[in-house]
Design a protein around this motif. Structure first.
Motif, short mmCIF file in Angstrom:
data_model
loop_
_atom_site.label_atom_id
_atom_site.label_comp_id
_atom_site.label_asym_id
_atom_site.label_seq_id
_atom_site.Cartn_x
_atom_site.Cartn_y
_atom_site.Cartn_z
N ARG A 81 39.95 84.91 40.94
CA ARG A 81 40.74 84.43 42.08
C ARG A 81 41.50 83.15 41.78
N ASN A 82 41.21 82.51 40.67
CA ASN A 82 41.97 81.31 40.29
C ASN A 82 43.02 81.63 39.22
N TYR A 86 46.82 86.20 40.67
CA TYR A 86 46.06 86.40 41.92
C TYR A 86 46.54 85.39 42.97
N VAL A 87 46.67 84.15 42.57
CA VAL A 87 47.11 83.10 43.50
C VAL A 87 48.53 83.38 44.00
N THR A 89 50.06 86.26 44.20
CA THR A 89 50.03 87.42 45.11
C THR A 89 49.52 87.02 46.48
N GLU A 90 48.51 86.16 46.52
CA GLU A 90 47.96 85.71 47.80
C GLU A 90 48.98 84.89 48.59
N LEU A 91 49.82 84.12 47.90
CA LEU A 91 50.86 83.36 48.59
C LEU A 91 51.79 84.30 49.35
N ARG A 93 50.93 87.48 50.28
CA ARG A 93 50.13 88.15 51.32
C ARG A 93 49.96 87.28 52.55
N GLU A 94 49.80 85.97 52.33
CA GLU A 94 49.57 85.05 53.44
C GLU A 94 50.86 84.60 54.12
N LEU A 112 47.12 94.12 41.69
CA LEU A 112 46.98 93.17 42.79
C LEU A 112 47.99 93.44 43.90
N ARG A 116 46.22 94.08 47.24
CA ARG A 116 46.26 92.91 48.12
C ARG A 116 47.44 92.94 49.10
N LEU A 117 48.58 93.46 48.65
CA LEU A 117 49.74 93.55 49.54
C LEU A 117 49.78 94.88 50.28
#
Length: 335
Positions: A81-82, A86-87, A89-91, A93-94, A112, A116-117
């Motif tokens: 997750r670091n 991954y980071v 992709t999360e930006l 997604r959020e 991912l 994740r998306l």
């Protein structure tokens, strides 16, 4: 103003060309970039370029020290997750970023993005869409170019719909023509999967039938549909041919003085040819079928390639291509 998350880690040529390409993109377009990676490598480049960065600025650094190496498995990214991809992709997604650009581990990016998306409703398998040079001013598109090695006929139909929507909305093509890659133009040609896909595609107005490998480059169709195994072979073979021709031309021109003089006279022609076949001019390959804009860039991406990848992401955001694809699948389901 669209925000683009750029995974700056894991590319073949290091962090610098990725960061410089992103900076060039913000100089010529209205966007923000979130540079995701090791700040100890990113910040000195920004400082040397006199770039202001931070929250509220057009450049923001999102620190993470880990990244997925090219030799590592794509599934490793799901647990790390670091890791930069991954980071990044999360930006997206959020909602902190509107699109993702990554020249790093392509398998991790695909995994991912899909998990994740999420996939667009109606899409079974997302596909990589690659632009290819043609004898016309318009490049053609191949999909899938490597995401799905083995395909069912239904997947190829999905690729055709997604390719049609991307060509129409992002590339701005009128009367988009879609062909199915086979070993001959006749309906009877192709493997069993291709023959079954042909029957499923026949009712679509955009479908022009089977096409052969040369049709990718002659401008007879705009979108070429195939499984990821065939698409990736075509892509890599084309890159190899382009590099070989360039090398041979240089050798032949240097062989004698008259040829060298002729080469000088044709310098502009060679420059135009190089630009037309240079992957950096296309930026990257969109991953179609996921809920957000994702551009997968070449691992060898230089500054120009990243700059163009960001432009491609911005065009996809401007045209709401993910919504267009989603609407197309909804309409297809209703029929």
């Amino acid at each position: 103003m669209w925000s683009i998350a750029v995974d700056v880690m894991g590319a073949d040529n290091g962090v610098e060309p990725i960061v410089l390409g992103a900076l060039q993109a913000i100089r010529t377009s209205e966007c923000r970039v979130l540079l995701v990676g090791d700040e100890s490598q990113i910040v000195p480049i920004l400082t040397a370029q006199n770039i202001q960065f931070g929250m509220g600025e057009r450049v923001e650094v999102v620190h993470c020290s880990d990244y997925i190496r090219m030799e590592e498995s794509a599934t490793d990214a799901l647990k790390r997750r670091n890791a930069s991809i991954y980071v990044a992709t999360e930006l997206v997604r959020e909602g902190r970023a509107d699109a993702l650009v990554s020249p790093g581990h392509s398998g991790s990016t695909m995994s991912l993005a899909t998990l994740r998306l999420g996939r667009i409703d109606g899409v079974t398998r997302p596909a990589i869409c690659t632009l290819m040079p043609t004898v016309t001013p318009k490049p053609s598109m191949i999909l899938d170019a490597g995401a799905n090695t083995d395909c069912k006929p239904e997947y190829l139909v999905e690729f055709a719909i997604m390719g049609y929507e991307y060509a129409r909305n992002v590339m701005g093509y009128d009367n988009v023509r879609v062909g199915l890659l086979a070993n001959g133009e006749e309906e009877s040609k192709g493997n069993e999967t291709g023959k079954a896909a042909f029957k499923l595609l026949k009712p679509y107005a955009f479908f022009k039938g089977n096409v052969e490998g040369n049709d990718i480059f002659n401008g007879s169709v705009d979108v070429v549909v195939c499984d990821g195994f065939s698409g990736n072979l075509v892509l890599k073979a084309s890159e190899g041919v382009a590099n070989s021709i360039s090398h041979i031309l240089k050798q032949e021109i240097k062989a004698s003085l008259p040829r060298m003089l002729g080469g000088v006279l044709l310098k502009g022609v060679f420059a135009s040819l190089k630009k037309k076949i240079d992957y950096a001019e296309y930026g990257g390959a969109p991953l179609l079928g996921v809920n957000k804009v994702v551009i997968i860039s070449h691992g060898k991406s230089n500054m120009r390639a990243i700059e163009n990848a960001i432009y491609q992401a911005l065009r996809a955001c401007d045209t709401n291509v993910c919504d267009c694809i989603a609407n197309a699948f909804t309409a297809n389901k209703d029929h």
